[in-house]
Design a protein around this motif. Structure first.
Motif, mmCIF file in Angstrom:
data_model
loop_
_atom_site.group_PDB
_atom_site.id
_atom_site.type_symbol
_atom_site.label_atom_id
_atom_site.label_comp_id
_atom_site.label_asym_id
_atom_site.label_seq_id
_atom_site.Cartn_x
_atom_site.Cartn_y
_atom_site.Cartn_z
ATOM 1 N N GLN A 28 -4.846 -34.017 -23.931
ATOM 2 C CA GLN A 28 -4.291 -32.767 -23.459
ATOM 3 C C GLN A 28 -4.247 -32.678 -21.932
ATOM 4 O O GLN A 28 -3.275 -32.188 -21.368
ATOM 5 N N PHE A 29 -5.285 -33.169 -21.267
ATOM 6 C CA PHE A 29 -5.286 -33.129 -19.807
ATOM 7 C C PHE A 29 -4.249 -34.092 -19.228
ATOM 8 O O PHE A 29 -3.557 -33.756 -18.269
ATOM 9 N N TYR A 33 -0.903 -32.810 -17.241
ATOM 10 C CA TYR A 33 -0.564 -33.283 -15.889
ATOM 11 C C TYR A 33 0.866 -33.839 -15.865
ATOM 12 O O TYR A 33 1.644 -33.519 -14.972
ATOM 13 N N HIS A 56 2.121 -31.438 -26.258
ATOM 14 C CA HIS A 56 0.931 -30.716 -25.805
ATOM 15 C C HIS A 56 0.624 -29.538 -26.739
ATOM 16 O O HIS A 56 -0.530 -29.334 -27.135
ATOM 17 N N ALA A 153 -9.392 -24.516 -18.685
ATOM 18 C CA ALA A 153 -9.259 -25.950 -18.360
ATOM 19 C C ALA A 153 -10.285 -26.339 -17.295
ATOM 20 O O ALA A 153 -10.950 -27.375 -17.410
ATOM 21 N N TRP A 154 -10.426 -25.509 -16.264
ATOM 22 C CA TRP A 154 -11.407 -25.807 -15.213
ATOM 23 C C TRP A 154 -12.833 -25.698 -15.742
ATOM 24 O O TRP A 154 -13.707 -26.492 -15.353
ATOM 25 N N VAL A 157 -13.622 -28.910 -17.582
ATOM 26 C CA VAL A 157 -13.902 -30.013 -16.655
ATOM 27 C C VAL A 157 -15.315 -29.895 -16.099
ATOM 28 O O VAL A 157 -16.087 -30.863 -16.113
#
Length: 189
Positions: A28-29, A33, A56, A153-154, A157
């Motif tokens: 997904q990441f 991107y 995605h 998302a962040w 991470v």
């Protein structure tokens, strides 16, 4: 290797679900991107921006299903005992990492789904089936869902970095074979 977890080892189902979620997150990441940096009318690795968006969104829905399966398995199957070298502080950290990652496993695909449906983009599941939009368009909900998706998302991470850091530290610094608890095709002592 046992199917279920034992008092000292993770079973193969737990490991499989763990690594499936990891692979879906990586996918997904990478795809996110690519789709965000591929100009419209061009292709990245042979895929147009539209195809990347469809991939995605489709994988996001599958990730949600796998996350639900993983959560159900987690709640119905006892975990092995704590690794013996973990401090009380590390156990607390692991507890919070697990909670945050489970929250993200649900929040990420749900917010993405809400964003594309209320934003009027829809889901063309693997470019084969258009999923019906029961939500209708709503710019406010779409904006909130979009920001939730980005912030999650962040958070993923940051949480994964803490998760990996703890595991790698134990494995390399303490040399306690900590990573062997979850790595596939490894045996614990």
């Amino acid at each position: 290797m046992a199917v279920k977890n034992t008092a000292t080892r993770y079973g193969w189902v737990t490991k499989l679900l763990h690594w499936l979620v990891f692979l879906f997150f990586v996918n997904q990441f990478v795809v996110a991107y690519a789709m965000l940096t591929t100009p419209q009318g061009t292709a990245t690795f042979g895929y147009t921006q539209g195809a990347l968006y469809n991939w995605h969104k489709s994988i996001g829905l599958i990730l949600l299903a796998v996350a639900m399966l993983r959560f159900t398995w987690r709640k119905t199957t006892p975990l092995p005992g704590w690794a013996p070298n973990l401090s009380a502080r590390e156990k607390l950290l692991i507890h919070w990492i697990e909670r945050i990652l489970y929250l993200c496993m649900f929040l990420m695909p749900i917010s993405g789904y809400l964003y594309v449906m209320t934003g009027g983009y829809g889901v063309h599941f693997f470019s084969r089936w258009h999923l019906p939009n029961f939500l209708g368009q709503d710019a406010t909900v779409a904006l909130i869902a979009q920001w939730t998706h980005r912030l999650t998302a962040w958070l993923i991470v940051a949480t994964l970095l803490a998760h990996w850091g703890l595991g790698i530290r134990h494995h390399l610094v303490y040399r306690d074979r900590y990573l062997n608890r979850m790595l596939p095709f490894t045996h614990q002592r």
